[in-house]
Design a protein around this motif. Structure first.
Motif, mmCIF file in Angstrom:
data_model
loop_
_atom_site.group_PDB
_atom_site.id
_atom_site.type_symbol
_atom_site.label_atom_id
_atom_site.label_comp_id
_atom_site.label_asym_id
_atom_site.label_seq_id
_atom_site.Cartn_x
_atom_site.Cartn_y
_atom_site.Cartn_z
ATOM 1 N N ARG A 145 0.819 -1.214 0.000
ATOM 2 C CA ARG A 145 0.000 0.000 0.000
ATOM 3 C C ARG A 145 0.854 1.265 0.000
ATOM 4 O O ARG A 145 0.501 2.262 -0.628
ATOM 5 C CB ARG A 145 -0.963 -0.036 1.186
ATOM 6 C CG ARG A 145 -2.076 -1.066 0.967
ATOM 7 C CD ARG A 145 -2.856 -1.400 2.210
ATOM 8 N NE ARG A 145 -3.896 -2.393 1.892
ATOM 9 C CZ ARG A 145 -4.426 -3.223 2.776
ATOM 10 N NH1 ARG A 145 -4.023 -3.209 4.051
ATOM 11 N NH2 ARG A 145 -5.361 -4.087 2.397
ATOM 12 N N ARG A 195 -6.496 -12.415 -4.097
ATOM 13 C CA ARG A 195 -7.602 -11.696 -3.492
ATOM 14 C C ARG A 195 -8.069 -10.635 -4.467
ATOM 15 O O ARG A 195 -7.454 -10.424 -5.510
ATOM 16 C CB ARG A 195 -7.211 -11.065 -2.145
ATOM 17 C CG ARG A 195 -5.945 -10.236 -2.191
ATOM 18 C CD ARG A 195 -5.529 -9.782 -0.811
ATOM 19 N NE ARG A 195 -6.474 -8.849 -0.235
ATOM 20 C CZ ARG A 195 -6.743 -8.753 1.062
ATOM 21 N NH1 ARG A 195 -6.182 -9.585 1.906
ATOM 22 N NH2 ARG A 195 -7.589 -7.863 1.529
ATOM 23 N N ALA A 207 -8.765 -7.159 -6.356
ATOM 24 C CA ALA A 207 -7.898 -6.012 -6.622
ATOM 25 C C ALA A 207 -8.285 -4.844 -5.723
ATOM 26 O O ALA A 207 -9.415 -4.728 -5.262
ATOM 27 C CB ALA A 207 -8.001 -5.602 -8.086
ATOM 28 N N GLU A 208 -7.337 -3.984 -5.449
ATOM 29 C CA GLU A 208 -7.580 -2.733 -4.760
ATOM 30 C C GLU A 208 -6.787 -1.649 -5.482
ATOM 31 O O GLU A 208 -5.912 -1.961 -6.292
ATOM 32 C CB GLU A 208 -7.206 -2.823 -3.287
ATOM 33 C CG GLU A 208 -5.767 -3.243 -3.008
ATOM 34 C CD GLU A 208 -5.517 -3.423 -1.514
ATOM 35 O OE1 GLU A 208 -5.375 -2.403 -0.819
ATOM 36 O OE2 GLU A 208 -5.478 -4.575 -1.044
ATOM 37 N N PRO A 209 -7.099 -0.376 -5.254
ATOM 38 C CA PRO A 209 -6.467 0.686 -6.040
ATOM 39 C C PRO A 209 -4.944 0.593 -6.062
ATOM 40 O O PRO A 209 -4.296 0.572 -5.014
ATOM 41 C CB PRO A 209 -6.937 1.953 -5.326
ATOM 42 C CG PRO A 209 -8.249 1.579 -4.728
ATOM 43 C CD PRO A 209 -8.090 0.152 -4.301
ATOM 44 N N GLU A 212 -2.315 -5.047 -7.922
ATOM 45 C CA GLU A 212 -2.779 -6.254 -8.618
ATOM 46 C C GLU A 212 -2.445 -7.455 -7.748
ATOM 47 O O GLU A 212 -1.311 -7.590 -7.269
ATOM 48 C CB GLU A 212 -2.075 -6.374 -9.973
ATOM 49 C CG GLU A 212 -2.343 -7.670 -10.707
ATOM 50 C CD GLU A 212 -1.389 -7.882 -11.877
ATOM 51 O OE1 GLU A 212 -1.560 -8.890 -12.584
ATOM 52 O OE2 GLU A 212 -0.453 -7.061 -12.054
ATOM 53 N N HIS A 213 -3.402 -8.334 -7.550
ATOM 54 C CA HIS A 213 -3.172 -9.537 -6.752
ATOM 55 C C HIS A 213 -3.106 -10.751 -7.675
ATOM 56 O O HIS A 213 -3.981 -10.952 -8.514
ATOM 57 C CB HIS A 213 -4.275 -9.723 -5.719
ATOM 58 C CG HIS A 213 -4.195 -8.748 -4.582
ATOM 59 N ND1 HIS A 213 -3.490 -8.998 -3.424
ATOM 60 C CD2 HIS A 213 -4.723 -7.497 -4.436
ATOM 61 C CE1 HIS A 213 -3.594 -7.961 -2.611
ATOM 62 N NE2 HIS A 213 -4.331 -7.034 -3.204
#
Length: 313
Positions: free
Chosen positions: A18, A35, A37-39, A42-43
């Motif tokens: 992060r 898991r 994706a979040e801003p 990439e997972h």
């Protein structure tokens, strides 16, 4: 900005990923299960012991941040293959290998821990962690990879839920004003690694060539006992004073019959039965960095736990 690969998404891996994303880097996180994706992140789901697949995931990366660890009771069997695969991926991709280390490799010592101490641990977990860094350093010295290790003590701070020292076993009762229990001597001075400071060090050394080829201790604040930390946390939370009780050896012995974690902790109990003090002046002097002031650490930790409690009911 660069692509960075982070292996593992526990407290340190998540904080590092992060922070990299906040700084504008592209971030690819590797875990077994993956898991959503979040801003900026990439997972990818893959087994990090598969060096070939890991190298594919790291192609074009500036750095690989190795923050993963097998379950505690499987370190001896699984750690060597994980380090071997990570080193192979660093060699094939050309990415700088940033390893998250701990302090087990030194074993019990008298006085503050510095990076110049020999890795002379007699216990299994200490030996396996020391051997992992020795393997990476040998490849670095041979010119096959570029490697650096950041060593930290027990994690403390927002996002740290596992472990009982100042996390999951302590914070929930503390926020209710209830007594807390601890391993070892609650009055022995102990160094705590504030998670955001660890993440900043892991990100910082990746781009600093003068950092490579050695181990560093993450910036660490003054050593404070479990009792002193609990007093500060309870005062910040407005629930203090909170009693701190040492778990009797007989209770720990009985509990270890059913808990693999407690059985494994016997090897490193010395860290809480005697002063355990980290000297991080080498990193601080070289990179003009300082640990977050303890009062700020405490406030952020209490705020995070309160927010978590509110969210989970």
């Amino acid at each position: 900005m660069s692509l960075h690969v982070v292996i593992g998404f526990g407290p340190a891996g998540a904080a590092t990923a992060r922070l990299l994303a906040e700084e504008g880097h592209s971030v690819r996180v590797v875990t077994r299960s993956g898991r959503g994706a979040e801003p900026g992140i990439e997972h990818v789901a893959l087994d990090a012991t598969d060096g070939g697949r890991l190298a594919e995931a790291a192609r074009g990366a500036a750095a690989i941040h190795h923050c993963a660890a097998p379950p505690y009771h499987r370190w001896a069997s699984d750690w060597p293959s994980l380090v071997s695969a990570v080193c192979a991926a660093a060699e094939e991709s050309g990415a700088v290998l940033v390893m998250l280390g701990n302090l087990y490799g030194y074993g019990p010592v008298d006085g503050p821990l510095t990076e110049g101490l020999p890795l002379a641990a007699a216990g299994t977990k200490g030996r396996v962690r020391a051997a992992g860094w020795a393997a990476a350093l040998k490849l670095h010295e041979e010119g096959s990879i570029r490697a650096v290790e950041v060593r930290a003590s027990d994690f403390f701070g927002p996002g740290v839920t596992d472990g009982g020292h100042l996390a999951g076993r302590v914070m929930p009762p503390l926020l209710r004003g209830k007594p807390v229990s601890t391993l070892g001597d609650p009055d022995a001075p102990h160094s705590w690694s504030y998670l955001p400071d660890v993440a900043r060090a892991l990100v910082g050394v990746a781009g600093e060539e003068r950092a490579w080829g050695r181990a560093w201790h993450a910036p660490t604040g003054p050593a404070l006992s479990v009792r002193e930390m609990v007093d500060r946390l309870a005062a910040q939370a407005g629930t203090g004073p909170v009693a701190v009780r040492r778990l009797p050896s007989a209770v720990l012995g009985a509990a270890s019959l059913f808990s693999p974690l407690l059985r494994e902790l016997k090897e490193v109990r010395y860290q809480f039965d005697r002063p355990f003090i980290v000297d991080s002046t080498a990193y601080e002097a070289e990179f003009a960095a300082r640990a977050t002031p303890v009062d700020e650490q405490v406030k952020a930790t209490v705020d995070w736990w309160r927010g978590r409690s509110a969210a989970t009911g």
